[in-house]
Scaffold this motif. Structure first.
Motif, PDB file in Angstrom:
ATOM      1  N   LEU A 150       0.823  -1.201   0.000  1.00 61.18           N
ATOM      2  CA  LEU A 150       0.000   0.000   0.000  1.00 61.18           C
ATOM      3  C   LEU A 150       0.859   1.253   0.000  1.00 61.18           C
ATOM      4  N   ALA A 151       1.975   1.217   0.721  1.00 62.19           N
ATOM      5  CA  ALA A 151       2.871   2.371   0.752  1.00 62.19           C
ATOM      6  C   ALA A 151       3.450   2.656  -0.627  1.00 62.19           C
ATOM      7  N   GLU A 152       3.576   1.616  -1.459  1.00 56.90           N
ATOM      8  CA  GLU A 152       4.144   1.799  -2.787  1.00 56.90           C
ATOM      9  C   GLU A 152       3.130   2.310  -3.800  1.00 56.90           C
ATOM     10  N   VAL A 153       1.870   1.868  -3.694  1.00 57.21           N
ATOM     11  CA  VAL A 153       0.902   2.179  -4.744  1.00 57.21           C
ATOM     12  C   VAL A 153      -0.151   3.206  -4.354  1.00 57.21           C
ATOM     13  N   SER A 154      -0.335   3.475  -3.066  1.00 52.90           N
ATOM     14  CA  SER A 154      -1.288   4.491  -2.629  1.00 52.90           C
ATOM     15  C   SER A 154      -0.550   5.827  -2.578  1.00 52.90           C
ATOM     16  N   PRO A 155      -0.834   6.755  -3.491  1.00 53.93           N
ATOM     17  CA  PRO A 155       0.024   7.936  -3.651  1.00 53.93           C
ATOM     18  C   PRO A 155       0.163   8.812  -2.413  1.00 53.93           C
ATOM     19  N   ILE A 156      -0.916   9.072  -1.696  1.00 55.75           N
ATOM     20  CA  ILE A 156      -0.827   9.945  -0.526  1.00 55.75           C
ATOM     21  C   ILE A 156      -0.166   9.213   0.639  1.00 55.75           C
ATOM     22  N   ARG A 157      -0.491   7.931   0.830  1.00 51.92           N
ATOM     23  CA  ARG A 157       0.161   7.150   1.881  1.00 51.92           C
ATOM     24  C   ARG A 157       1.683   7.165   1.689  1.00 51.92           C
ATOM     25  N   ALA A 158       2.135   7.146   0.433  1.00 44.87           N
ATOM     26  CA  ALA A 158       3.565   7.089   0.162  1.00 44.87           C
ATOM     27  C   ALA A 158       4.304   8.347   0.611  1.00 44.87           C
ATOM     28  N   ILE A 159       3.603   9.487   0.713  1.00 46.61           N
ATOM     29  CA  ILE A 159       4.291  10.735   1.084  1.00 46.61           C
ATOM     30  C   ILE A 159       3.854  11.267   2.444  1.00 46.61           C
ATOM     31  N   ALA A 160       2.864  10.608   3.075  1.00 47.36           N
ATOM     32  CA  ALA A 160       2.359  11.071   4.369  1.00 47.36           C
ATOM     33  C   ALA A 160       3.092  10.363   5.510  1.00 47.36           C
ATOM     34  N   THR A 161       2.815  10.789   6.746  1.00 49.63           N
ATOM     35  CA  THR A 161       3.270  10.067   7.933  1.00 49.63           C
ATOM     36  C   THR A 161       2.284   8.942   8.205  1.00 49.63           C
ATOM     37  N   VAL A 162       2.787   7.738   8.449  1.00 53.74           N
ATOM     38  CA  VAL A 162       1.945   6.580   8.730  1.00 53.74           C
ATOM     39  C   VAL A 162       2.252   6.097  10.143  1.00 53.74           C
ATOM     40  N   ARG A 163       1.215   5.967  10.955  1.00 47.74           N
ATOM     41  CA  ARG A 163       1.392   5.534  12.342  1.00 47.74           C
ATOM     42  C   ARG A 163       0.496   4.324  12.612  1.00 47.74           C
ATOM     43  N   GLN A 164       1.057   3.296  13.247  1.00 43.71           N
ATOM     44  CA  GLN A 164       0.286   2.119  13.625  1.00 43.71           C
ATOM     45  C   GLN A 164      -0.196   2.264  15.061  1.00 43.71           C
ATOM     46  N   ILE A 230      -3.082 -13.149  -1.469  1.00 41.58           N
ATOM     47  CA  ILE A 230      -3.941 -12.260  -0.687  1.00 41.58           C
ATOM     48  C   ILE A 230      -3.392 -10.843  -0.679  1.00 41.58           C
ATOM     49  N   ALA A 231      -2.070 -10.714  -0.427  1.00 41.80           N
ATOM     50  CA  ALA A 231      -1.451  -9.387  -0.385  1.00 41.80           C
ATOM     51  C   ALA A 231      -1.615  -8.668  -1.724  1.00 41.80           C
ATOM     52  N   GLU A 232      -1.438  -9.389  -2.820  1.00 36.15           N
ATOM     53  CA  GLU A 232      -1.533  -8.768  -4.143  1.00 36.15           C
ATOM     54  C   GLU A 232      -2.972  -8.409  -4.502  1.00 36.15           C
ATOM     55  N   GLU A 233      -3.909  -9.280  -4.141  1.00 36.03           N
ATOM     56  CA  GLU A 233      -5.302  -9.035  -4.501  1.00 36.03           C
ATOM     57  C   GLU A 233      -5.906  -7.842  -3.756  1.00 36.03           C
ATOM     58  N   VAL A 234      -5.631  -7.726  -2.471  1.00 31.27           N
ATOM     59  CA  VAL A 234      -6.242  -6.629  -1.718  1.00 31.27           C
ATOM     60  C   VAL A 234      -5.515  -5.313  -1.951  1.00 31.27           C
ATOM     61  N   GLU A 235      -4.283  -5.387  -2.450  1.00 33.68           N
ATOM     62  CA  GLU A 235      -3.498  -4.168  -2.683  1.00 33.68           C
ATOM     63  C   GLU A 235      -4.244  -3.171  -3.555  1.00 33.68           C
ATOM     64  N   THR A 236      -4.720  -3.627  -4.705  1.00 32.27           N
ATOM     65  CA  THR A 236      -5.377  -2.718  -5.653  1.00 32.27           C
ATOM     66  C   THR A 236      -6.666  -2.149  -5.077  1.00 32.27           C
ATOM     67  N   ALA A 237      -7.490  -3.032  -4.483  1.00 27.13           N
ATOM     68  CA  ALA A 237      -8.766  -2.570  -3.935  1.00 27.13           C
ATOM     69  C   ALA A 237      -8.556  -1.573  -2.802  1.00 27.13           C
ATOM     70  N   PHE A 238      -7.655  -1.874  -1.878  1.00 24.15           N
ATOM     71  CA  PHE A 238      -7.385  -0.968  -0.773  1.00 24.15           C
ATOM     72  C   PHE A 238      -6.796   0.346  -1.270  1.00 24.15           C
ATOM     73  N   ALA A 239      -5.842   0.263  -2.202  1.00 25.28           N
ATOM     74  CA  ALA A 239      -5.173   1.468  -2.689  1.00 25.28           C
ATOM     75  C   ALA A 239      -6.149   2.401  -3.394  1.00 25.28           C
ATOM     76  N   GLU A 240      -7.077   1.843  -4.174  1.00 27.02           N
ATOM     77  CA  GLU A 240      -8.054   2.679  -4.882  1.00 27.02           C
ATOM     78  C   GLU A 240      -8.950   3.424  -3.899  1.00 27.02           C
ATOM     79  N   GLN A 241      -9.412   2.730  -2.863  1.00 28.03           N
ATOM     80  CA  GLN A 241     -10.272   3.370  -1.878  1.00 28.03           C
ATOM     81  C   GLN A 241      -9.507   4.411  -1.054  1.00 28.03           C
ATOM     82  N   GLU A 242      -8.288   4.073  -0.645  1.00 31.64           N
ATOM     83  CA  GLU A 242      -7.481   5.021   0.124  1.00 31.64           C
ATOM     84  C   GLU A 242      -7.174   6.272  -0.681  1.00 31.64           C
ATOM     85  N   SER A 243      -6.861   6.091  -1.957  1.00 34.82           N
ATOM     86  CA  SER A 243      -6.461   7.219  -2.790  1.00 34.82           C
ATOM     87  C   SER A 243      -7.542   8.292  -2.843  1.00 34.82           C
TER      88      SER A 243
END
Length: 422
Positions: A150-164, A230-243
């Motif tokens: 997600l950090a690689e393909v979600s554009p805003i996540r890639a440049i924002a601060t991410v906290r768990q 699983i990681a590859e399949e949810v990547e696109t769906a999650f990234a599109e919604q996050e974006s």
């Protein structure tokens, strides 16, 4: 159910990392397309100077080159992502016993629907809301891989601060009135400092879901790496919604986007609002010296933020910016220096986010700022999967959820360019 949801895990597993020759070839094609684009755009500008409007054939040719550049950029981006992705495995190549036990139990659940081992493991770990109705936690290595992708393909996540976080809401205090300070000599008296006024920002974690599917026959194939799939399949769906959410989210059912807070002219900026600079023309750049507004936007940001700032826009806005020149005739937009790099605008990186609005009257189509300081993404630890073999027979659905929040954490770190008169 979409075609993407029914893609075979075997097809995904067959995709390998690209060779260096593929990356070099794609980059060379991109650079040749950009050189041709500049030649045609120069021709268009000369025609405008000569007779106030460009030839229709020249404009059509330029539009085709724009599309070609976008396609070549997408090819480069895809190759760059693939080259950065090693096979999914635990750090050091060996898993601790507890992780290995969880992974084996999870694999049995995904392939055959066996739940006894997972229930036992999660009962020992006191895991909450993980049952036959709520789903089961994926192994740690799979969760980590989902986050990395997600950090690689979600554009805003890639440049924002991410906290768990482990709580459902992350609260961040900030001072609305700072601590008093001053100078004093070594032996001079010190006045008592004022008590700061504190407030807090709340970042609730919202539920994000995806539902990849596979046939039971494929799941029975031991050669299929289900963690990787699983990681590859949810990547696109999650990234599109996050974006979309990180740009325009309402903050109620999804994270708050950085374009959601009220926006005011930068001269009237105050905390809680996003400052903007106007182009001076409705739905367009100014006719004369259009690049000056971009410079105004850059210098609307304080120097402390400007050092790590990034432009954010969609591809259609980037196509318009790509045609702009400075007073000396140099293009403001520059292609990436390498196949792994990013394009720049007046020396600052450009991130393409399709959720950004198109250039239109009063649209805030370009954002500029230090998103690492300006925007916070909150990930609640834990990704859950619920196996559903009944709803879409003969396919087995995997209802996958994670909790994500987001919002502006420093309102002075992000500015926008408004395509309006004021």
């Amino acid at each position: 159910m979409t075609h993407a949801e029914l893609r075979s895990p075997e097809t995904k597993a067959a995709e390998g990392a690209p060779s260096s020759l593929e990356v070099v070839t794609a980059f060379d094609d991109f650079m040749r397309a950009f050189e041709t684009f500049k030649e045609v755009n120069d021709e268009r500008l000369a025609e405008i100077e000569a007779r106030l409007s460009p030839d229709a054939l020249t404009s059509e040719k330029l539009a085709r080159l724009d599309d070609a550049l976008d396609r070549q950029q997408r090819v480069l981006d895809t190759l760059a992502l693939k080259s950065r992705r090693p096979p999914l495995e635990a750090a050091g190549g060996r898993e601790p016993a507890a992780r290995g036990e969880h992974k084996a139990a999870f694999d049995a659940y995904v392939r055959r629907g066996e739940v006894a081992s997972l229930k036992s493991l999660e009962g020992k770990a006191l895991a909450a809301v993980t049952d036959a109705q709520g789903g089961y936690l994926v192994p740690e290595v799979t969760e980590r891989e989902i986050g990395r992708r997600l950090a690689e393909v979600s554009p805003i996540r890639a440049i924002a601060t991410v906290r768990q976080v482990t709580a459902s809401v992350f609260r961040k205090p900030f001072a609305t009135a700072g601590f008093a300070s001053g100078w004093a000599s070594e032996t001079g008296g010190r006045a008592q400092s004022a008590t700061p006024t504190l407030d807090e920002l709340a970042f609730p974690a919202m539920e994000l879901f995806a539902m990849p599917a596979a046939t039971q026959t494929l799941l029975d194939d031991a050669a299929v790496d289900l963690d990787q799939w699983i990681a590859e399949e949810v990547e696109t769906a999650f990234a599109e919604q996050e974006s979309v959410a990180f740009v325009t989210g309402d903050g109620t059912t999804r994270p708050q986007g950085f374009l959601t807070p009220a926006k005011v002219a930068n001269s009237a900026w105050e905390w809680g609002k996003i400052g903007y600079v106007a182009t001076g023309a409705d739905g367009a750049f100014a006719t004369t010296s259009p690049s000056d507004r971009l410079l105004d936007l850059i210098y609307a940001l304080r120097s402390g933020y400007r050092r790590n700032a990034t432009f954010v826009m969609n591809r259609r806005t980037q196509a318009a910016v790509r045609k702009l020149k400075d007073a000396d005739g140099r293009y403001l937009w520059e292609p990436p220096a390498t196949g792994q790099g990013s394009a720049t605008l007046i020396g600052f990186p450009v991130v393409e986010a399709e959720a950004m609005p198109d250039v239109a009257e009063d649209a805030h189509a370009i954002a500029f700022g230090d998103f690492r300081r300006g925007y916070l993404v909150v990930d609640r630890i834990g990704v859950r999967i619920l196996r559903d073999p009944f709803t879409a027979k003969p396919y087995v659905l995997f209802y996958t959820t994670k909790r994500v929040g987001g919002g502006v954490q420093d309102f002075d770190a992000i500015k926008t360019l408004k395509f309006g008169e004021s």
